[in-house]
Design a protein around this motif. Sequence first.
Motif, PDB file in Angstrom:
ATOM      1  N   THR A  73       0.832  -1.210   0.000  1.00 47.37           N
ATOM      2  CA  THR A  73       0.000   0.000   0.000  1.00 47.37           C
ATOM      3  C   THR A  73       0.863   1.256   0.000  1.00 47.37           C
ATOM      4  O   THR A  73       0.597   2.196  -0.763  1.00 47.37           O
ATOM      5  N   ILE A  74       1.887   1.293   0.843  1.00 47.86           N
ATOM      6  CA  ILE A  74       2.781   2.453   0.864  1.00 47.86           C
ATOM      7  C   ILE A  74       3.428   2.627  -0.503  1.00 47.86           C
ATOM      8  O   ILE A  74       3.450   3.728  -1.055  1.00 47.86           O
ATOM      9  N   TYR A  75       3.924   1.531  -1.056  1.00 50.91           N
ATOM     10  CA  TYR A  75       4.582   1.602  -2.369  1.00 50.91           C
ATOM     11  C   TYR A  75       3.599   2.082  -3.443  1.00 50.91           C
ATOM     12  O   TYR A  75       3.899   2.985  -4.216  1.00 50.91           O
ATOM     13  N   PHE A  76       2.419   1.476  -3.470  1.00 50.27           N
ATOM     14  CA  PHE A  76       1.432   1.819  -4.500  1.00 50.27           C
ATOM     15  C   PHE A  76       0.982   3.274  -4.374  1.00 50.27           C
ATOM     16  O   PHE A  76       0.847   3.979  -5.375  1.00 50.27           O
ATOM     17  N   ASN A  77       0.750   3.736  -3.155  1.00 57.71           N
ATOM     18  CA  ASN A  77       0.315   5.121  -2.961  1.00 57.71           C
ATOM     19  C   ASN A  77       1.337   6.130  -3.455  1.00 57.71           C
ATOM     20  O   ASN A  77       0.972   7.221  -3.908  1.00 57.71           O
ATOM     21  N   LYS A  78       2.608   5.774  -3.393  1.00 55.27           N
ATOM     22  CA  LYS A  78       3.665   6.691  -3.848  1.00 55.27           C
ATOM     23  C   LYS A  78       3.973   6.534  -5.325  1.00 55.27           C
ATOM     24  O   LYS A  78       4.273   7.511  -6.007  1.00 55.27           O
ATOM     25  N   LYS A  79       3.919   5.300  -5.843  1.00 55.16           N
ATOM     26  CA  LYS A  79       4.369   5.012  -7.213  1.00 55.16           C
ATOM     27  C   LYS A  79       3.234   4.748  -8.200  1.00 55.16           C
ATOM     28  O   LYS A  79       3.465   4.685  -9.395  1.00 55.16           O
ATOM     29  N   GLN A  80       2.029   4.529  -7.683  1.00 60.64           N
ATOM     30  CA  GLN A  80       0.857   4.226  -8.503  1.00 60.64           C
ATOM     31  C   GLN A  80       1.000   2.933  -9.303  1.00 60.64           C
ATOM     32  O   GLN A  80       0.382   2.772 -10.360  1.00 60.64           O
ATOM     33  N   LYS A  81       1.812   2.039  -8.822  1.00 62.36           N
ATOM     34  CA  LYS A  81       1.972   0.704  -9.418  1.00 62.36           C
ATOM     35  C   LYS A  81       2.626  -0.186  -8.372  1.00 62.36           C
ATOM     36  O   LYS A  81       3.112   0.303  -7.355  1.00 62.36           O
ATOM     37  N   LEU A  82       2.613  -1.489  -8.626  1.00 64.83           N
ATOM     38  CA  LEU A  82       3.328  -2.425  -7.773  1.00 64.83           C
ATOM     39  C   LEU A  82       4.584  -2.877  -8.495  1.00 64.83           C
ATOM     40  O   LEU A  82       4.716  -2.679  -9.699  1.00 64.83           O
ATOM     41  N   ASN A  83       5.491  -3.495  -7.750  1.00 65.98           N
ATOM     42  CA  ASN A  83       6.760  -3.932  -8.318  1.00 65.98           C
ATOM     43  C   ASN A  83       7.146  -5.239  -7.637  1.00 65.98           C
ATOM     44  O   ASN A  83       6.335  -5.826  -6.906  1.00 65.98           O
ATOM     45  N   SER A  84       8.369  -5.658  -7.808  1.00 66.19           N
ATOM     46  CA  SER A  84       8.839  -6.887  -7.153  1.00 66.19           C
ATOM     47  C   SER A  84       8.868  -6.673  -5.641  1.00 66.19           C
ATOM     48  O   SER A  84       8.957  -5.537  -5.157  1.00 66.19           O
ATOM     49  N   ALA A  85       8.800  -7.768  -4.918  1.00 70.39           N
ATOM     50  CA  ALA A  85       8.870  -7.688  -3.458  1.00 70.39           C
ATOM     51  C   ALA A  85      10.140  -6.978  -3.031  1.00 70.39           C
ATOM     52  O   ALA A  85      10.113  -6.120  -2.144  1.00 70.39           O
ATOM     53  N   LYS A  86      11.255  -7.303  -3.666  1.00 67.09           N
ATOM     54  CA  LYS A  86      12.530  -6.686  -3.305  1.00 67.09           C
ATOM     55  C   LYS A  86      12.481  -5.179  -3.494  1.00 67.09           C
ATOM     56  O   LYS A  86      12.880  -4.421  -2.603  1.00 67.09           O
ATOM     57  N   GLU A  87      11.963  -4.718  -4.624  1.00 59.24           N
ATOM     58  CA  GLU A  87      11.896  -3.286  -4.905  1.00 59.24           C
ATOM     59  C   GLU A  87      10.970  -2.577  -3.914  1.00 59.24           C
ATOM     60  O   GLU A  87      11.291  -1.499  -3.418  1.00 59.24           O
ATOM     61  N   MET A  88       9.824  -3.187  -3.614  1.00 61.01           N
ATOM     62  CA  MET A  88       8.883  -2.547  -2.692  1.00 61.01           C
ATOM     63  C   MET A  88       9.445  -2.483  -1.276  1.00 61.01           C
ATOM     64  O   MET A  88       9.310  -1.461  -0.599  1.00 61.01           O
ATOM     65  N   ILE A  89      10.104  -3.555  -0.848  1.00 63.47           N
ATOM     66  CA  ILE A  89      10.693  -3.550   0.497  1.00 63.47           C
ATOM     67  C   ILE A  89      11.810  -2.517   0.572  1.00 63.47           C
ATOM     68  O   ILE A  89      11.886  -1.750   1.535  1.00 63.47           O
ATOM     69  N   ARG A  90      12.680  -2.458  -0.427  1.00 59.69           N
ATOM     70  CA  ARG A  90      13.776  -1.467  -0.419  1.00 59.69           C
ATOM     71  C   ARG A  90      13.215  -0.050  -0.353  1.00 59.69           C
ATOM     72  O   ARG A  90      13.737   0.801   0.367  1.00 59.69           O
ATOM     73  N   PHE A  91      12.149   0.205  -1.085  1.00 53.31           N
ATOM     74  CA  PHE A  91      11.516   1.514  -1.090  1.00 53.31           C
ATOM     75  C   PHE A  91      10.951   1.844   0.297  1.00 53.31           C
ATOM     76  O   PHE A  91      11.154   2.940   0.830  1.00 53.31           O
ATOM     77  N   VAL A  92      10.263   0.889   0.898  1.00 51.98           N
ATOM     78  CA  VAL A  92       9.618   1.116   2.196  1.00 51.98           C
ATOM     79  C   VAL A  92      10.652   1.179   3.323  1.00 51.98           C
ATOM     80  O   VAL A  92      10.409   1.836   4.340  1.00 51.98           O
ATOM     81  N   GLU A  93      11.814   0.556   3.146  1.00 53.94           N
ATOM     82  CA  GLU A  93      12.877   0.684   4.138  1.00 53.94           C
ATOM     83  C   GLU A  93      13.210   2.155   4.386  1.00 53.94           C
ATOM     84  O   GLU A  93      13.485   2.557   5.522  1.00 53.94           O
ATOM     85  N   GLU A  94      13.156   2.964   3.340  1.00 53.87           N
ATOM     86  CA  GLU A  94      13.457   4.391   3.479  1.00 53.87           C
ATOM     87  C   GLU A  94      12.384   5.104   4.299  1.00 53.87           C
ATOM     88  O   GLU A  94      12.687   6.024   5.053  1.00 53.87           O
TER      89      GLU A  94
END
Length: 147
Positions: A73-94
């Motif tokens: 949800t955090i990833y989608f709200n910022k990027k308006q799309k989903l991605n790989s688990a690795k990419e979404m986790i790295r993004f949310v780590e920030e």
Amino acid sequence: MEELGQLRVFVSECYSPFYQDINRNKIFNQNSEFFVFCALIGDKYDKSISVESRHEICRAISLTNTDKTIIKTIYFNKKQKLNSAKEMIRFVEEYANGGLDFLVREILAGLVIKSSDNSITVKTGYENELLLTLSKYVLKETQEVPF
């Protein structure tokens, strides 16, 4: 999230001792819960900080379905799309880093110590106060309109 396998979740090295303090004092059941809590705070205040000198706090496989949904949800709200688990986790780590930075600076300032190597720890003897302060913060946030 697809195969999580050996995927790890990281925070900045300076926050590793704080996660250890939280874990040692059983404030959250596991590091992944506190990670998601911090990510939600980072998202709420739109505060993300890059992860420097990465330190592993958990394996992604330990994330609950709710945790994974929050990350997506955090990833989608910022990027308006989903991605790989690795990419979404790295993004949310920030966002987790940003959320913990907010907590340390704004909510827990008198309860933590920043050592000479920049690591953050809970002041000795303030563990109960930390739990109380976090609880009061959550209660205040849940009473705000809109939540």
